[in-house]
Design a protein around this motif. Structure first.
Motif, PDB file in Angstrom:
ATOM      1  N   SER A 158      -1.405   7.309  -9.437  1.00  0.00           N
ATOM      2  CA  SER A 158      -0.785   6.380  -8.494  1.00  0.00           C
ATOM      3  C   SER A 158      -1.610   5.102  -8.366  1.00  0.00           C
ATOM      4  CB  SER A 158      -0.621   7.029  -7.117  1.00  0.00           C
ATOM      5  OG  SER A 158      -1.880   7.382  -6.580  1.00  0.00           O
ATOM      6  N   LYS A 159      -0.955   4.064  -7.855  1.00  0.00           N
ATOM      7  CA  LYS A 159      -1.613   2.773  -7.679  1.00  0.00           C
ATOM      8  C   LYS A 159      -1.670   2.440  -6.197  1.00  0.00           C
ATOM      9  CE  LYS A 159       0.256   1.299 -12.141  1.00  0.00           C
ATOM     10  NZ  LYS A 159       1.150   0.347 -12.845  1.00  0.00           N
ATOM     11  N   GLY A 160      -2.311   1.320  -5.878  1.00  0.00           N
ATOM     12  CA  GLY A 160      -2.348   0.902  -4.484  1.00  0.00           C
ATOM     13  C   GLY A 160      -3.607   1.342  -3.756  1.00  0.00           C
ATOM     14  N   ASN A 161      -3.460   1.653  -2.462  1.00  0.00           N
ATOM     15  CA  ASN A 161      -4.627   1.923  -1.618  1.00  0.00           C
ATOM     16  C   ASN A 161      -5.234   3.304  -1.831  1.00  0.00           C
ATOM     17  OD1 ASN A 161      -4.619  -0.580  -0.308  1.00  0.00           O
ATOM     18  ND2 ASN A 161      -3.040   0.094   1.122  1.00  0.00           N
ATOM     19  N   PHE A 162      -4.418   4.285  -2.221  1.00  0.00           N
ATOM     20  CA  PHE A 162      -4.964   5.638  -2.342  1.00  0.00           C
ATOM     21  C   PHE A 162      -6.091   5.736  -3.368  1.00  0.00           C
ATOM     22  CE2 PHE A 162      -5.308   9.887  -4.035  1.00  0.00           C
ATOM     23  CZ  PHE A 162      -5.430  10.655  -2.877  1.00  0.00           C
ATOM     24  N   PRO A 163      -5.926   5.242  -4.601  1.00  0.00           N
ATOM     25  CA  PRO A 163      -7.041   5.346  -5.556  1.00  0.00           C
ATOM     26  C   PRO A 163      -8.289   4.601  -5.101  1.00  0.00           C
ATOM     27  CG  PRO A 163      -5.243   4.025  -6.465  1.00  0.00           C
ATOM     28  CD  PRO A 163      -4.713   4.683  -5.236  1.00  0.00           C
ATOM     29  N   LYS A 164      -8.105   3.542  -4.302  1.00  0.00           N
ATOM     30  CA  LYS A 164      -9.275   2.829  -3.770  1.00  0.00           C
ATOM     31  C   LYS A 164     -10.027   3.711  -2.778  1.00  0.00           C
ATOM     32  CE  LYS A 164      -7.045  -1.688  -4.263  1.00  0.00           C
ATOM     33  NZ  LYS A 164      -6.475  -2.860  -3.554  1.00  0.00           N
ATOM     34  N   LEU A 165      -9.266   4.417  -1.942  1.00  0.00           N
ATOM     35  CA  LEU A 165      -9.896   5.341  -0.998  1.00  0.00           C
ATOM     36  C   LEU A 165     -10.572   6.487  -1.731  1.00  0.00           C
ATOM     37  CD1 LEU A 165      -7.249   5.633   1.871  1.00  0.00           C
ATOM     38  CD2 LEU A 165      -9.557   4.695   2.059  1.00  0.00           C
ATOM     39  N   ALA A 166      -9.954   6.949  -2.798  1.00  0.00           N
ATOM     40  CA  ALA A 166     -10.524   8.051  -3.578  1.00  0.00           C
ATOM     41  C   ALA A 166     -11.864   7.654  -4.190  1.00  0.00           C
ATOM     42  CB  ALA A 166      -9.549   8.482  -4.666  1.00  0.00           C
ATOM     43  N   LYS A 167     -11.952   6.421  -4.667  1.00  0.00           N
ATOM     44  CA  LYS A 167     -13.219   5.935  -5.224  1.00  0.00           C
ATOM     45  C   LYS A 167     -14.276   5.825  -4.133  1.00  0.00           C
ATOM     46  CE  LYS A 167     -11.398   3.348  -9.173  1.00  0.00           C
ATOM     47  NZ  LYS A 167     -11.254   2.006  -9.805  1.00  0.00           N
ATOM     48  N   ALA A 168     -13.856   5.337  -2.967  1.00  0.00           N
ATOM     49  CA  ALA A 168     -14.790   5.213  -1.850  1.00  0.00           C
ATOM     50  C   ALA A 168     -15.312   6.580  -1.426  1.00  0.00           C
ATOM     51  CB  ALA A 168     -14.102   4.525  -0.669  1.00  0.00           C
ATOM     52  N   ALA A 169     -14.443   7.575  -1.439  1.00  0.00           N
ATOM     53  CA  ALA A 169     -14.825   8.932  -1.024  1.00  0.00           C
ATOM     54  C   ALA A 169     -15.899   9.513  -1.935  1.00  0.00           C
ATOM     55  CB  ALA A 169     -13.602   9.836  -1.021  1.00  0.00           C
ATOM     56  N   GLN A 170     -15.909   9.093  -3.175  1.00  0.00           N
ATOM     57  CA  GLN A 170     -16.869   9.633  -4.136  1.00  0.00           C
ATOM     58  C   GLN A 170     -18.193   8.869  -4.150  1.00  0.00           C
ATOM     59  OE1 GLN A 170     -14.989  10.544  -8.088  1.00  0.00           O
ATOM     60  NE2 GLN A 170     -13.113   9.867  -7.051  1.00  0.00           N
ATOM     61  N   LYS A 171     -18.204   7.670  -3.556  1.00  0.00           N
ATOM     62  CA  LYS A 171     -19.392   6.824  -3.633  1.00  0.00           C
ATOM     63  C   LYS A 171     -20.111   6.642  -2.301  1.00  0.00           C
ATOM     64  CE  LYS A 171     -17.721   4.079  -7.564  1.00  0.00           C
ATOM     65  NZ  LYS A 171     -17.357   2.715  -8.045  1.00  0.00           N
ATOM     66  N   LEU A 172     -19.348   6.615  -1.196  1.00  0.00           N
ATOM     67  CA  LEU A 172     -19.958   6.311   0.093  1.00  0.00           C
ATOM     68  C   LEU A 172     -20.623   7.532   0.723  1.00  0.00           C
ATOM     69  CD1 LEU A 172     -17.147   4.089   1.676  1.00  0.00           C
ATOM     70  CD2 LEU A 172     -19.246   3.331   0.551  1.00  0.00           C
ATOM     71  N   PRO A 173     -21.822   7.365   1.303  1.00  0.00           N
ATOM     72  CA  PRO A 173     -22.469   8.487   1.995  1.00  0.00           C
ATOM     73  C   PRO A 173     -21.898   8.720   3.389  1.00  0.00           C
ATOM     74  CG  PRO A 173     -23.872   6.553   2.055  1.00  0.00           C
ATOM     75  CD  PRO A 173     -22.698   6.183   1.209  1.00  0.00           C
ATOM     76  N   ILE A 174     -21.369   7.650   4.006  1.00  0.00           N
ATOM     77  CA  ILE A 174     -20.775   7.760   5.341  1.00  0.00           C
ATOM     78  C   ILE A 174     -19.441   7.013   5.344  1.00  0.00           C
ATOM     79  CG2 ILE A 174     -22.966   8.023   6.559  1.00  0.00           C
ATOM     80  CD1 ILE A 174     -22.840   5.057   7.260  1.00  0.00           C
ATOM     81  N   PHE A 175     -18.589   7.392   6.317  1.00  0.00           N
ATOM     82  CA  PHE A 175     -17.271   6.761   6.405  1.00  0.00           C
ATOM     83  C   PHE A 175     -16.845   6.752   7.872  1.00  0.00           C
ATOM     84  CE2 PHE A 175     -12.652   6.393   5.989  1.00  0.00           C
ATOM     85  CZ  PHE A 175     -12.541   5.435   4.982  1.00  0.00           C
ATOM     86  N   PRO A 176     -16.233   5.663   8.343  1.00  0.00           N
ATOM     87  CA  PRO A 176     -15.836   5.586   9.760  1.00  0.00           C
ATOM     88  C   PRO A 176     -14.842   6.688  10.143  1.00  0.00           C
ATOM     89  CG  PRO A 176     -15.758   3.416   8.731  1.00  0.00           C
ATOM     90  CD  PRO A 176     -15.960   4.399   7.619  1.00  0.00           C
ATOM     91  N   ASP A 177     -15.075   7.279  11.299  1.00  0.00           N
ATOM     92  CA  ASP A 177     -14.215   8.346  11.807  1.00  0.00           C
ATOM     93  C   ASP A 177     -13.321   7.764  12.906  1.00  0.00           C
ATOM     94  OD1 ASP A 177     -12.994  10.649  12.516  1.00  0.00           O
ATOM     95  OD2 ASP A 177     -14.759  11.618  13.388  1.00  0.00           O
ATOM     96  N   ILE A 178     -12.190   7.194  12.494  1.00  0.00           N
ATOM     97  CA  ILE A 178     -11.255   6.592  13.436  1.00  0.00           C
ATOM     98  C   ILE A 178     -10.021   7.476  13.549  1.00  0.00           C
ATOM     99  CG2 ILE A 178      -9.676   4.638  13.767  1.00  0.00           C
ATOM    100  CD1 ILE A 178     -11.820   2.814  12.749  1.00  0.00           C
ATOM    101  N   ASP A 179      -9.579   7.681  14.765  1.00  0.00           N
ATOM    102  CA  ASP A 179      -8.448   8.578  15.006  1.00  0.00           C
ATOM    103  C   ASP A 179      -7.139   7.819  14.797  1.00  0.00           C
ATOM    104  OD1 ASP A 179      -7.013  10.801  15.674  1.00  0.00           O
ATOM    105  OD2 ASP A 179      -7.149  10.475  17.837  1.00  0.00           O
ATOM    106  N   ASN A 180      -6.583   7.922  13.600  1.00  0.00           N
ATOM    107  CA  ASN A 180      -5.295   7.278  13.323  1.00  0.00           C
ATOM    108  C   ASN A 180      -4.311   8.295  12.772  1.00  0.00           C
ATOM    109  OD1 ASN A 180      -6.575   7.542  10.770  1.00  0.00           O
ATOM    110  ND2 ASN A 180      -5.351   5.870   9.935  1.00  0.00           N
ATOM    111  N   GLN A 181      -3.070   7.880  12.623  1.00  0.00           N
ATOM    112  CA  GLN A 181      -2.012   8.786  12.168  1.00  0.00           C
ATOM    113  C   GLN A 181      -1.079   8.036  11.218  1.00  0.00           C
ATOM    114  OE1 GLN A 181       0.174  11.568  14.943  1.00  0.00           O
ATOM    115  NE2 GLN A 181       1.901  10.234  14.442  1.00  0.00           N
TER     116      GLN A 181
END
Length: 285
Positions: A158-181
């Protein structure tokens, strides 16, 4: 055997749908065409039961120079294709619109229901909405029109925002914990939904989504887990993001709220064949 024509020969959903139907040998026949030039106008549509219209500009742009192109491709080309389909005896026209017709995600919780009026905030969303209005005037007893407004679609390739998030998940040691839906839709869930649309000769507006809502931080952590990575979720940055960050289009897309009421997405047959964890695993592995 149902004979299906997919417009947009390189579209992610179109190619995924064609692969999905291989699970049902002998039931469907599929062809695909490009609408990038006028050669498609000479194509014989009369041999098809269904036209699945996927051709269009799929990404959001704020460049005013692109506005005319969005309307030319997403609105005018859609209406022209639907008219040709009707004239040549196609029984069903399925148009892939978008949740974006309701505008953008927001800081506050936002749940779209059947009473929510579409309010596009950019010419991408408005071009989709105008296309919907244009093709609805063509509907008749012999020409059914199904309009699908999916939320963010993800899956392998897939294209768009999801693959960008997937890359971030593999590289970042921390990530903001915001309560969204957010509402999201796995590609195979969408493909199965489209198959039901065809089998049941549906017409009308449809809002497929996954069974579960998604919280961005939890999804990122799940992606990291699939890859054997550790990521720490923290609320440390939340005040900054809420005060300053949501003025950023990118931050709003990642952490904003944008969801359908689950009742809008119910269907008489089960198309939600994969839960979030399973679909993330299939996407990332």
């Amino acid at each position: 055997m149902k004979k299906i024509l997919i417009t947009g020969s390189s579209s992610y959903i179109g190619t995924s749908f064609e692969k999905w139907l291989r699970n049902y040998p002998g039931k469907y026949s599929i062809d695909s065409i490009s609408l990038r030039n006028d050669l498609w106008k000479k194509q014989d549509f009369s041999k098809y039961d269904v036209v699945l219209h996927m051709a269009g500009i799929a990404h959001v742009s704020s460049d005013p120079k692109m506005e005319e192109m969005y309307y030319k491709v997403n609105r005018d080309l859609t209406i022209e294709t639907a008219k040709k389909s009707k004239v040549e005896g196609v029984k069903q026209f399925i148009f892939m619109s978008s949740m974006i017709v309701y505008g953008d995600s927001t800081v506050e919780k936002r749940v779209i229901d059947n009473n929510t009026v579409p309010t596009p905030s950019n010419f991408y969303g408005n071009s989709k909405l105008q296309a919907e209005k244009g093709i609805k005037t063509l509907e008749s007893d012999n020409f059914k029109i199904a309009i699908i407004r999916p939320p963010m679609i993800y899956g392998k390739g897939s294209k768009g925002n999801f693959p960008k998030l997937a890359k971030a998940a593999q590289k970042l040691p921390i990530f903001p914990d915001i309560d969204n839906q957010r509402s999201m839709l796995y590609i195979d869930n969408l493909c199965e939904f489209i198959r039901f649309m065809i089998d049941n000769k549906e017409s009308g507006l449809f809002f497929p989504q996954n069974r579960e809502y998604v919280k961005t931080s939890e999804m990122v952590k799940l992606i990291a887990d699939v890859h054997g990575k550790k990521i720490i979720l923290t609320k440390l940055f939340n005040p900054i993001l809420k005060v300053i960050g949501f003025k950023s289009e990118l931050i709003n897309k990642v952490f904003g709220n944008f969801s359908y009421d689950q009742s809008m997405s119910l269907y008489k047959e089960n198309y939600q064949i994969g839960d979030l964890r399973k679909t993330i695993e299939l996407t990332e592995k």
